[in-house]
Design a protein around this motif. Structure first.
Motif, PDB file in Angstrom:
ATOM      1  N   UNK A  72     -13.546  -8.719   0.899  1.00  0.00           N
ATOM      2  CA  UNK A  72     -12.980  -7.532   1.512  1.00  0.00           C
ATOM      3  C   UNK A  72     -11.748  -7.850   2.332  1.00  0.00           C
ATOM      4  N   UNK A  73     -11.764  -8.976   3.052  1.00  0.00           N
ATOM      5  CA  UNK A  73     -10.621  -9.358   3.880  1.00  0.00           C
ATOM      6  C   UNK A  73      -9.388  -9.617   3.014  1.00  0.00           C
ATOM      7  N   UNK A  74      -9.584 -10.262   1.860  1.00  0.00           N
ATOM      8  CA  UNK A  74      -8.460 -10.508   0.955  1.00  0.00           C
ATOM      9  C   UNK A  74      -7.923  -9.201   0.382  1.00  0.00           C
ATOM     10  N   UNK A  75      -8.828  -8.253   0.103  1.00  0.00           N
ATOM     11  CA  UNK A  75      -8.400  -6.956  -0.418  1.00  0.00           C
ATOM     12  C   UNK A  75      -7.605  -6.180   0.620  1.00  0.00           C
ATOM     13  N   UNK A  76      -8.021  -6.242   1.888  1.00  0.00           N
ATOM     14  CA  UNK A  76      -7.275  -5.594   2.966  1.00  0.00           C
ATOM     15  C   UNK A  76      -5.864  -6.169   3.052  1.00  0.00           C
ATOM     16  N   UNK A  77      -5.777  -7.501   3.007  1.00  0.00           N
ATOM     17  CA  UNK A  77      -4.474  -8.155   3.111  1.00  0.00           C
ATOM     18  C   UNK A  77      -3.573  -7.798   1.933  1.00  0.00           C
ATOM     19  N   UNK A  78      -4.168  -7.749   0.737  1.00  0.00           N
ATOM     20  CA  UNK A  78      -3.377  -7.399  -0.447  1.00  0.00           C
ATOM     21  C   UNK A  78      -2.895  -5.958  -0.370  1.00  0.00           C
ATOM     22  N   UNK A  79      -3.760  -5.050   0.059  1.00  0.00           N
ATOM     23  CA  UNK A  79      -3.344  -3.660   0.196  1.00  0.00           C
ATOM     24  C   UNK A  79      -2.205  -3.536   1.206  1.00  0.00           C
ATOM     25  N   UNK A  80      -2.286  -4.288   2.285  1.00  0.00           N
ATOM     26  CA  UNK A  80      -1.223  -4.249   3.286  1.00  0.00           C
ATOM     27  C   UNK A  80       0.106  -4.713   2.681  1.00  0.00           C
ATOM     28  N   UNK A  81       0.054  -5.734   1.830  1.00  0.00           N
ATOM     29  CA  UNK A  81       1.291  -6.219   1.203  1.00  0.00           C
ATOM     30  C   UNK A  81       1.850  -5.180   0.231  1.00  0.00           C
ATOM     31  N   UNK A  82       0.951  -4.480  -0.473  1.00  0.00           N
ATOM     32  CA  UNK A  82       1.402  -3.426  -1.385  1.00  0.00           C
ATOM     33  C   UNK A  82       2.091  -2.311  -0.610  1.00  0.00           C
ATOM     34  N   UNK A  83       1.465  -1.862   0.469  1.00  0.00           N
ATOM     35  CA  UNK A  83       2.044  -0.759   1.232  1.00  0.00           C
ATOM     36  C   UNK A  83       3.356  -1.174   1.900  1.00  0.00           C
ATOM     37  N   UNK A  84       3.458  -2.445   2.286  1.00  0.00           N
ATOM     38  CA  UNK A  84       4.703  -2.925   2.883  1.00  0.00           C
ATOM     39  C   UNK A  84       5.838  -2.952   1.864  1.00  0.00           C
ATOM     40  N   UNK A  85       5.491  -3.108   0.585  1.00  0.00           N
ATOM     41  CA  UNK A  85       6.500  -3.160  -0.481  1.00  0.00           C
ATOM     42  C   UNK A  85       6.886  -1.777  -0.993  1.00  0.00           C
TER      43      UNK A  85
END
Length: 347
Positions: A50-63
């Motif tokens: 879940x922590x990795x998914x949160x981080x990945x989603x954050x990178x997507x939204x930042x892009x």
């Protein structure tokens, strides 16, 4: 005469965004037309917590470029070490919408996938209990099975036994490519759906191999015989709620595609909706395009249909799609159907 069709904004129920510079290059191509997308977790390393998914989603939204609206629907990568309680906890937060099953070695970045399906039984039982869907890359990887038979064999050897041993498990057969996959969905009751890609509605295996190898048509699962393509078109355009759009749009640098061991994947995010309008019009089923692209997927996942809309317009002149999308590492070729398409998305 101009023709137009307005539908609820579509979603993509199977998408590869990659990461880093590639993510920044390709995300706008999806967000321009699609409201949401199921994001594939086969990064390096894979998204398993879940922590990795949160981080990945954050990178997507930042892009995501300013002014664009898009919701990434996150998934976890199933491994033989996946903890059922960790999966349940990630789902309980509302972040995780599905778990992805890759047979080990089946496709790009699938080395961490499942080899012994007995080792994921507890995870699948927990998913059935909490109503978390399983997205399946439906191919066996046994060396004695012909690559064109991998999907049909997977249904018999793996998928059907899993579903029978795990009552209540909701399953999405992703990117089906055969009559066998279509028939299996049609012959089964609730809890089973299937995504169909844009490119598998357009190409068969001749397009890859006849007249020289066409690396930008090479994908996994590989395109099959024409009879299978026609079965996919019939299913996609039927209005049957169990079939919905999952583009499997998969960006690779041209240098990686056009190499001695070319990568598998077709990049269709840019022009999927005009291509689908062309296909559905050919099948006399434009009235079912909204179901396939905008309604059936949310229905299966238990999500609301997007409230905003997308309008497709058919013009007298052929639409000029870009040949490539540029990234900092190099170009990514946009899938070409090999014929003129007169539909476009109204801006």
């Amino acid at each position: 005469m101009t023709q137009s069709l307005t539908i609820a904004r579509p979603d993509d129920w199977h998408l590869h965004l990659r990461d880093g510079a590639m993510l920044q290059a390709v995300l706008p191509e999806t967000a321009r037309h699609f409201g949401r997308a199921i994001i594939m977790p086969n990064l390096v390393p894979p998204v398993i917590s879940g922590a990795q998914a949160v981080a990945y989603k954050d990178r997507i939204m930042a892009a995501l470029p300013e002014g664009m609206s898009f919701e990434p629907l996150m998934t976890l990568y199933l491994t033989e070490e996946s903890d059922p309680e960790d999966i349940a906890a990630a789902h309980a937060t509302g972040l995780i919408k599905a778990v992805k099953l890759y047979p080990a070695g089946a496709t790009t970045n699938s080395a961490s996938g499942v080899a012994n399906f007995k080792n994921v039984r507890a995870a699948l039982e927990k998913m059935a209990e909490i109503g978390l869907p399983l997205c399946v890359h439906g191919e066996v990887t046994d060396h004695d099975v012909d690559i064109f038979d991998r999907e049909a064999v997977f249904i018999d050897r793996v998928l059907d036994p899993i579903r029978k041993s795990t009552p209540g498990l909701r399953v999405i057969m992703e990117h089906i490519t055969t009559q066998d996959g279509v028939a299996y969905v049609q012959d089964n009751a609730d809890g089973l759906g299937a995504t169909i890609t844009t490119h598998h509605l357009i190409i068969n295996r001749n397009h890859i191999l006849v007249g020289g190898i066409k690396p930008h048509y090479y994908c996994l699962p590989v395109a099959k015989r024409e009879e299978h393509r026609l079965a996919l078109r019939a299913a996609a355009t039927s209005g049957d709620a169990r079939f919905f759009l999952g583009t499997d749009s998969a960006p690779h640098l041209d240098g990686d595609k056009e190499s001695a061991c070319g990568c598998a994947g077709c990049f269709t995010a840019t022009n999927t909706m005009p291509l689908l309008a062309h296909v559905f019009e050919e099948e006399g089923a434009l009235d079912h395009l909204e179901s396939f692209a905008s309604r059936n997927g949310p229905g299966f996942y238990g999500l609301p249909v997007n409230q905003d809309t997308l309008t497709l317009v058919k013009n007298q002149q052929a639409t000029a799609f870009p040949d490539k999308i540029e990234s900092p590492q190099g170009p990514v070729t946009v899938f070409s159907p090999g014929y003129d398409v007169f539909w476009t998305v109204a801006e």
